[in-house]
Design an enzyme around this catalytic site. Structure first.
Site, short mmCIF file in Angstrom:
data_model
loop_
_atom_site.label_atom_id
_atom_site.label_comp_id
_atom_site.label_asym_id
_atom_site.label_seq_id
_atom_site.Cartn_x
_atom_site.Cartn_y
_atom_site.Cartn_z
CD GLU A 1 40.72 36.65 25.56
OE1 GLU A 1 40.78 36.05 26.65
OE2 GLU A 1 41.29 36.24 24.51
CG HIS B 1 46.40 37.36 36.62
ND1 HIS B 1 47.52 36.68 36.19
CD2 HIS B 1 45.34 36.61 36.25
CE1 HIS B 1 47.16 35.55 35.60
NE2 HIS B 1 45.84 35.49 35.62
#
Length: 768
Positions: free
Chosen positions: A500, A569
């Site tokens: 990322e 999540h």
């Protein structure tokens, strides 16, 4: 000798295309072994050198540059040393606060810069003064930057030696080690797309090469075939940490072949070898479409900075230290020039005296200059000052003048004159630019389809827009980019390696090369490895460059609860980023908003974090919010929307929480309580005026979001509204948010700020 410089480790041809001819998809191995074989090291990396320590070249060797350039390189290396010594003295006298010298590393900087072309993009660290001098940095610019006066191109915002020459294709010096490394491949990839005779060049030290950014940068550059040079000055020390404690392998160059990158190790004290290696590396990068890694072996003669004393930690004896100084780049090149009758003692004395006079005169002139105006403390955080910075500047300017005895107002430009014009309307919230309202036919659709449509339109309208991220080429795990790779090509809709921080850094490089970068972080929960790139690089880029550099960056990321996501999540991280100036943050509540706001974000000159509530991706909106205009349209960033009018209580939220607020308002209406529901839509800059007007009407405010309550953005809203509406409040401002724990799988229904919790808060506020 030139041929020797060209003997780079060749990159596996199959790996450059993504297909491999080995036994398994993930490696090039072509045979099996019946015995376990453990490999600890590859082939030895010889050190490329042509100029020996006595300043002698091999017989018959011809310089790769002219005699005039040979003299100019020496002059710049000497100027670098003279400037360093003078500015060190200025720091010791307290006239600047900090300094970082380049002693012993001048050839690695000057020689490499001379071998590049002026159109090549350079991403420096903080020991590249020679490169800056080669590109044209003047003594006055050096002094203005180190003093931090109004002549400084960055308006006095950066620490000493953090030079910037955007007009000469040199980015601002990076203070945080290694962050420039994943940025450079973004620009290098842009040059590859354009088939341009340009490279992107990242300078880095041996310590910074240990950063995760460094390793992900090598991988990204290799995967994308980015025209990038990574130039590592291995000077033996990272502050006090020697290479013995910095890495266990064979230096830095040995890492290149593991990533399929041509690599070379060079005597960084040999100006000629540095030039040849850089020149050849540049040619290889452009001709083959590949990154190249160069390790310049040198020795840091100076302290790390004026903040340390290297005598306390150097592992070399005093005699060894003097030996290193004697075989450094300036003495070595001087011996060669003397042998060719190109230099002598009188020329040297004249050069050093002239360099000293130049830097002394520049420093004297720099000290006479004022600091920039107070407003420049706020400008360039965004392209235009949003309402809250306009408000803060006006407050700061008035305060400093009122309490002038507490501040050195004579040192700032403009404080000795009248108060500058202040437009109260500029402190009003809402967008500075309002796009025309959408028109034309609409189509009932889902949020995921609306986002896909927006991405396709953006790629169609702007051929310099690039969409990339993990699994994006496949369509993304939520299918937001499905079909776009087939339509726009694999070079513009790209899968990214799982890193990322490199995704965010790569976006910076693309943006600096003039591209629109649309990056995806697969889940908002996974964005934190990129936190440094987003907060310390993307958010600060335009500010530290005084408006230049990266800007057209959108980072999309699915966020918030989905019903079964648990703590990795389901997160809503907007408040982490809302604390950082320079970012805009958008969270849509439905398909119509998602498409219009995403297109506005992509068109916005400032970086935008675009969080998408994934529970809404395939939700069927029966209201007009599901009717999405089929063409191009933008919705204004920074403007809230009143989605339900009311008179008794104001409810404020964003994203998927707006649906819960509407349901709670409907439930409250059955008990005679009229609620006004506001979708903030944009977290930064948020529309305070719309909320203020509503609260002055209702006298009550409830802010609700999924993120934990403590330090959530609801606290900022509540504080600002009580400042503006204190005398209008009929009840305490309340928050209905996630609890201050991690998002729990088994307890999601009680963790979330549910309709029932919001309804309970409405009743409590109304009864106060």
């Amino acid at each position: 000798a030139p041929e020797a410089a060209g003997r780079f480790c060749r990159r596996n041809a199959a790996s450059s295309t993504g297909g491999r001819g080995g036994l398994f998809r993930g490696a090039d191995s072509a045979s099996f072994s019946a015995e376990p074989q453990f490999h600890e090291a590859g082939p030895e990396f010889p050190v490329f050198r042509v100029l020996d320590e006595r300043g002698r070249l091999p017989d018959g060797f011809e310089l790769p540059f002219s005699r005039e350039e040979a003299v100019r390189m020496y002059e710049l290396m000497v100027r670098s040393a003279v400037y360093d010594q003078f500015l060190l003295t200025m720091q010791r006298q307290g006239r600047i606060s900090f300094y970082c010298a380049n002693f012993g590393e001048e050839a690695a900087s000057v020689g490499s810069a001379a071998a590049l072309k002026m159109e090549d993009m350079v991403w420096p660290q903080y020991r590249e003064l020679g490169m800056f001098l080669w590109r044209g940095l003047t003594a006055q610019q050096i002094c203005d930057q180190n003093i931090g006066n109004e002549g400084d191109s960055s308006k006095g915002r950066n620490l000493q030696v953090h030079y910037c020459m955007l007009d000469k294709n040199v980015q601002t010096v990076h203070a945080i080690l290694g962050t420039q490394m994943p940025q450079a491949p973004g620009a290098g990839y842009a040059y590859k797309l354009e088939k341009a005779d340009r490279v992107s060049v990242a300078y880095v030290g041996d310590g910074a090469a240990s950063e995760g950014d460094a390793l992900t940068a090598l991988n990204f550059a290799s995967v994308y075939g980015s025209q990038t040079l990574f130039i590592c000055r291995n000077n033996g020390y990272s502050i006090s940490t020697g290479v013995e404690d910095q890495y266990g392998g064979d230096g830095i160059a040995a890492r290149g072949p593991a990533f399929g990158i041509p690599s070379i190790r060079v005597d960084g004290n040999d100006l000629v070898a540095v030039y040849i290696a850089t020149r050849d590396a540049r040619r290889i990068a452009v001709e083959r479409g590949t990154p190249v890694l160069l390790e310049m072996m040198t020795y840091r003669v100076s302290d790390h900075t004026t903040s340390d004393d290297s005598k306390l930690y150097r592992r070399e004896s005093a005699e060894q230290f003097e030996e290193w100084k004697a075989k450094g780049p300036i003495p070595r090149w001087r011996k060669y020039l003397d042998s060719q009758a190109l230099w002598d003692d009188s020329k040297d004395a004249l050069l050093r005296e002239q360099a000293l006079q130049d830097i002394m005169a520049a420093f004297k002139a720099g000290e006479a200059k004022k600091k920039p105006p107070i407003k420049d403390c706020f400008t360039d955080t965004y392209t235009e000052l949003p309402w809250h910075l306009e408000e803060q500047w006006q407050e700061c300017e008035r305060h400093v003048r009122e309490f002038s005895g507490d501040y050195s107002i004579g040192r700032f430009r403009g404080l000795d004159g009248p108060l500058p014009p202040m437009d109260a309307a500029r402190a009003a919230s809402g967008p500075r630019r309002r796009p025309p309202p959408p028109t034309g036919p609409t189509e009932r659709t889902t949020m995921v389809a609306a986002i896909n449509d927006a991405l396709g339109i953006a790629l169609e309208r702007n051929p310099r827009a690039v969409l990339f991220g993990e699994d994006v080429g496949f369509g993304g795990v939520f299918r937001c980019s499905v079909g776009l790779r087939d339509k726009f090509g694999a070079d513009r809709v790209m899968n990214a390696p799982v890193a990322e921080q490199a995704i965010a850094g790569f976006a910076v490089g693309l943006s600096c090369a003039g591209y629109s970068a649309i990056a995806e972080m697969q889940f908002a929960d996974y964005i934190f490895p990129a936190f440094d790139q987003i907060v310390n690089e993307i958010a600060k880029y335009r500010y530290r460059n005084a408006a230049g550099g990266a800007g057209n960056i959108v980072i999309r990321s699915p966020c918030s609860a989905v019903g079964h996501g648990s703590m990795y999540h389901s997160q809503s991280p907007e408040s982490y980023f809302a604390h950082c100036p320079g970012l805009k943050i958008v969270i849509p509540r439905g398909p119509r908003q998602a498409k219009g706001l995403l297109l506005a974000a992509i068109a916005d000159p400032d970086p935008v974090l675009f969080f998408e509530p994934k529970v809404l991706y395939r939700y069927i909106f029966e209201s007009s919010e599901g009717d999405v205009p089929t063409g191009y349209y933008e919705l204004p960033i920074g403007q809230a929307e009143v989605v339900r009018e009311g008179t008794d209580v104001t409810l404020v939220g964003w994203g998927s929480q707006v649906m819960r607020l509407e349901a709670a308002a409907e439930r409250a209406a059955k008990e005679g309580i009229s609620c006004e529901v506001i979708d903030l839509q944009t977290i930064i800059p948020w529309d305070v005026d719309t909320v203020e007007a509503s609260v002055k009407k209702t006298g009550r405010l409830i802010v609700s979001h999924e993120a934990p309550v403590t330090n959530g953005f609801g606290a900022e809203i509540g504080q600002k509204i009580q400042e503006r509406c204190f005398l209008h409040l009929e009840a305490p401002i309340m928050r209905v948010c996630g609890w201050d724990t991690h998002f729990p799988y088994a307890f999601e229904e009680v963790y979330l700020p549910s309709v029932a919790r919001v309804f309970a808060a409405i009743k409590k506020s109304a009864a106060f």
